[in-house]
Enzyme design. Sequence first.
Site, short mmCIF file in Angstrom:
data_model
loop_
_atom_site.label_atom_id
_atom_site.label_comp_id
_atom_site.label_asym_id
_atom_site.label_seq_id
_atom_site.Cartn_x
_atom_site.Cartn_y
_atom_site.Cartn_z
N LYS A 139 50.30 82.46 79.37
CA LYS A 139 49.27 83.51 79.32
C LYS A 139 49.72 84.78 80.05
O LYS A 139 49.38 85.89 79.65
CB LYS A 139 47.96 82.97 79.89
CG LYS A 139 47.34 81.90 79.01
CD LYS A 139 45.92 81.56 79.41
CE LYS A 139 45.31 80.56 78.44
NZ LYS A 139 43.92 80.22 78.77
N LYS A 220 47.94 73.32 68.57
CA LYS A 220 46.71 72.53 68.56
C LYS A 220 45.57 73.30 67.93
O LYS A 220 45.50 74.52 68.03
CB LYS A 220 46.31 72.15 69.99
CG LYS A 220 47.00 70.93 70.52
CD LYS A 220 46.45 70.41 71.82
CE LYS A 220 45.20 70.98 72.35
NZ LYS A 220 44.67 70.30 73.54
N LYS A 223 39.50 76.18 70.03
CA LYS A 223 38.24 76.91 69.99
C LYS A 223 38.46 78.41 70.10
O LYS A 223 37.65 79.21 69.65
CB LYS A 223 37.33 76.46 71.14
CG LYS A 223 36.83 75.05 71.04
CD LYS A 223 35.82 74.72 72.13
CE LYS A 223 36.46 74.62 73.49
NZ LYS A 223 35.51 74.25 74.55
#
Length: 356
Positions: A139, A220, A223
């Site tokens: 990140k 993956k 969300k």
Amino acid sequence: MVFQLRAATFLLPVSIRQFCSQDSQSPVRIFSGIQPTGTMHIGNYLGAIRNWVSLQEESKDSVLYSIVDLHSITLPQHPSLLRQSIRNMAVYLLACGLDPEKSIIFQQSQVSQHSELAWMLGCLAPTGFLNRMHQWKTKRSVNKDKSCLGLYSYPVLMAADILLYKATHVPIGDDQLQHLELARELCRLFNKIYGETFPCPQPILGNFTRVMSLHDAHIKMSKSDPQEMSRIELCDSPNIIKNKIQKATTDSDKHIGFDPQRRPEMSNLINIYAGFSGLSIQQVCDRYTNMEKAKAAFKIDLTDVVATALKFVQDNVQRLQQDAGYVDSVLSKGAYQAREIAEENLVEIKRKIGLR
């Protein structure tokens, strides 16, 4: 009002004792958490929540499941949306089969001891260990300007979540093993400096279904993915599920075969089929052997399997949403139960450190 929620018949049991190295008389305490941001999808269900339900059914000791809202604010959230997301997550956890009579279901921020212990453990956490965390490095490399102390110390708070309850086992995805290893390291450090306090938490990995993006099977299902077509959400209607599966990335091979290295996208869809149907990977593949237009038939059947399975959850969600007071009462009771355990343990921890 007490809801009699319909249990999904596609649940597969997960044995606690098969993961425990302790003898059968030793106490087992399970802890796990899920962030409230975003909408729950089938990857969350097959990879985590289904197994949470199975674990609560077998455990005779404390099972704690937390909506980890403090973890979700490493990036600013809109206050009203965050409040709604927390409620929605509670609704979906209950709809999927978590039972407040068998598990302690609570909102992390309502138990202040999490933050207190996170500071104490942060004073022990080696920065070298934190610097190596994959999530931090990934990140930070994407946007250095938005990296913050919260993102850097996120794994310490996760360790506090686990150790605060003296959890012995943590159901976890293999992508979170590095974070759990930090919790284990902090457990060892604390016990060495202040005396035996925490059991060393063990991962519950098992043979859980790892669901990947419908667009890119190398990442993956998430969300936070901006592409809604990359995931099937638990609230999706049959028509939306059909559309997403029909447009899911596959390959040019005409037959149905499971080969994660050579055919990751098709293998991902087969995994999803097996996860919801209860069939083995081989049984799924055998159904479409020598079938004309096998891929088209497979996608039609996969749509039906997923839509049928999710109807159980969606029916439960509809009932739960009709009584917001019930959901509030579950979270209130859960927070009270969690605080009782947390405060007792934190008093002991403070005494050992010298803060009391």
